[in-house]
Design an enzyme around this catalytic site. Structure first.
Site, short mmCIF file in Angstrom:
data_model
loop_
_atom_site.label_atom_id
_atom_site.label_comp_id
_atom_site.label_asym_id
_atom_site.label_seq_id
_atom_site.Cartn_x
_atom_site.Cartn_y
_atom_site.Cartn_z
N ASP A 14 0.88 -1.18 0.00
CA ASP A 14 0.00 0.00 0.00
C ASP A 14 0.91 1.22 0.00
O ASP A 14 2.13 1.11 0.22
CB ASP A 14 -0.93 0.00 1.23
N TYR A 46 -1.01 8.01 -2.84
CA TYR A 46 -1.25 7.61 -4.23
C TYR A 46 -2.48 8.33 -4.81
O TYR A 46 -2.56 8.56 -6.00
CB TYR A 46 -1.51 6.10 -4.32
N GLY A 47 -3.42 8.64 -3.93
CA GLY A 47 -4.74 9.10 -4.40
C GLY A 47 -4.74 10.44 -5.10
O GLY A 47 -5.71 10.79 -5.77
N CYS A 78 -4.42 -1.94 -1.82
CA CYS A 78 -4.65 -0.53 -2.14
C CYS A 78 -5.58 -0.47 -3.34
O CYS A 78 -5.27 -1.03 -4.41
CB CYS A 78 -3.31 0.11 -2.48
N THR A 80 -6.40 2.24 -5.06
CA THR A 80 -5.89 3.16 -6.09
C THR A 80 -4.91 2.41 -7.00
O THR A 80 -5.03 2.43 -8.22
CB THR A 80 -5.17 4.36 -5.42
N CYS A 192 -11.14 2.49 -0.17
CA CYS A 192 -9.73 2.81 0.08
C CYS A 192 -9.39 2.03 1.34
O CYS A 192 -10.16 2.04 2.31
CB CYS A 192 -9.56 4.31 0.32
N THR A 193 -8.26 1.34 1.31
CA THR A 193 -7.96 0.44 2.44
C THR A 193 -7.66 1.20 3.73
O THR A 193 -7.65 0.61 4.81
CB THR A 193 -6.78 -0.48 2.08
N HIS A 194 -7.43 2.51 3.62
CA HIS A 194 -7.26 3.30 4.85
C HIS A 194 -8.58 3.46 5.61
O HIS A 194 -8.57 3.65 6.82
CB HIS A 194 -6.74 4.71 4.51
#
Ligand code: DGL
Length: 273
Positions: A14, A46-47, A78, A80, A192-194
């Protein structure tokens, strides 16, 4: 007779610490597998990058990581990176690769109002991949999208032990709820993995902004864990699994505040690439 060498670890990638939400689900599914987590902190976030940047950066970085850790499989933890670079990674590497893509299918299966929200990075929500998932799995739904870079920062801050400003979570939910039809959203995809790392904060904001409308949240982590376990079903690692390893591409100096969170996810050692 010579003992067969143990199979290589599972490698996660990620931009930051968001992919830990995926790592946790994979560990539950494969408790003996050694895990290596790479945070591309030199490339974070990355976004807000262009498609061309991600499509070049991610396969090149994974190539270096493969040489370093000799994984059995790669999990791009991730959305993105996956929605942009998955075909490039698969073309470049001769290994199984599992991607993380917005969980629009399970959201559509669950929605009663047929209005779904997709919360991702700005780069993810503009991807044709999301149009395609919506057309294939949610053709009878209104799919509203909102991209937030602030929410990614908030999740990073939380894992550094800080309390993010609640206004960030309200703004993210408003970004969906204030679109036409947004007041009928009953399922939000955390694309989004966050974002699963701040799911409680988002749920609280949704309760305040959409009163009387129970909203549920879905993400892809369990599906990725099932897919990874399926692809590795022939492999056996000796128990117990070694402690997890993290690799940060931006050096290890700034990692100190994340150490307690990394430890909570079973990661004991931190290296730089
Ligand atoms: N965690 C990432 C995702 O799933 C990217 C966050 C970022 O670097 O902007 O999209």
């Amino acid at each position: 007779m010579q003992a067969r060498p143990a199979p290589g670890p599972i490698l996660f990638l990620d931009s930051g610490i968001g992919g830990l939400s995926v790592l946790a689900a994979v560990r539950r599914a494969l408790p003996h597998a050694p895990l290596v987590y790479c945070a591309d902190s030199a490339g974070f976030p990355y976004g807000t990058r262009t498609e061309a940047e991600i499509a070049t950066r991610v396969p090149a970085l994974l190539g270096r990581l493969v040489e370093r850790v000799h994984p059995s499989i790669i999990v791009i933890a991730c959305n993105t990176a996956s929605t942009i670079a998955l075909p490039h990674v698969r073309a470049a590497l001769d290994l199984p690769v599992v991607g993380t893509v917005p969980a629009i299918k399970p959201a559509a299966e669950r929605s009663k109002t047929r209005v779904i929200g997709v919360l991702g990075t700005r780069a993810t929500v503009r991807q044709p991949y999301v149009d395609d998932l919506s057309a294939r799995f949610a053709a009878d739904c209104t799919v509203l999208r909102h991209g937030s870079a602030e929410l990614v920062e908030a999740a990073e801050a939380k894992l550094r032990g800080k309390t993010p400003d609640p206004a960030i979570f309200r703004a993210a939910i408003e970004g969906l709820a204030h679109q036409p039809g947004g007041d009928r959203i009953d399922v939000i995809v955390l694309a989004c993995t966050h974002f699963p790392l701040v799911a409680e904060e988002l749920a609280e904001a949704a309760r305040a902004l959409l009163p009387g409308r129970p909203v549920s949240f879905v993400d892809g982590a369990e599906g990725i864990a099932r897919r990874t376990a399926h692809l590795l079903s022939g492999l056996h690692w000796p128990a117990p699994a070694p402690p997890g390893r993290a690799i940060f591409t931006g050096g290890t100096e700034s990692v100190a505040p994340y150490r307690p969170a990394l430890k909570a996810f079973g990661i004991e050692t931190v290296e730089s690439l």
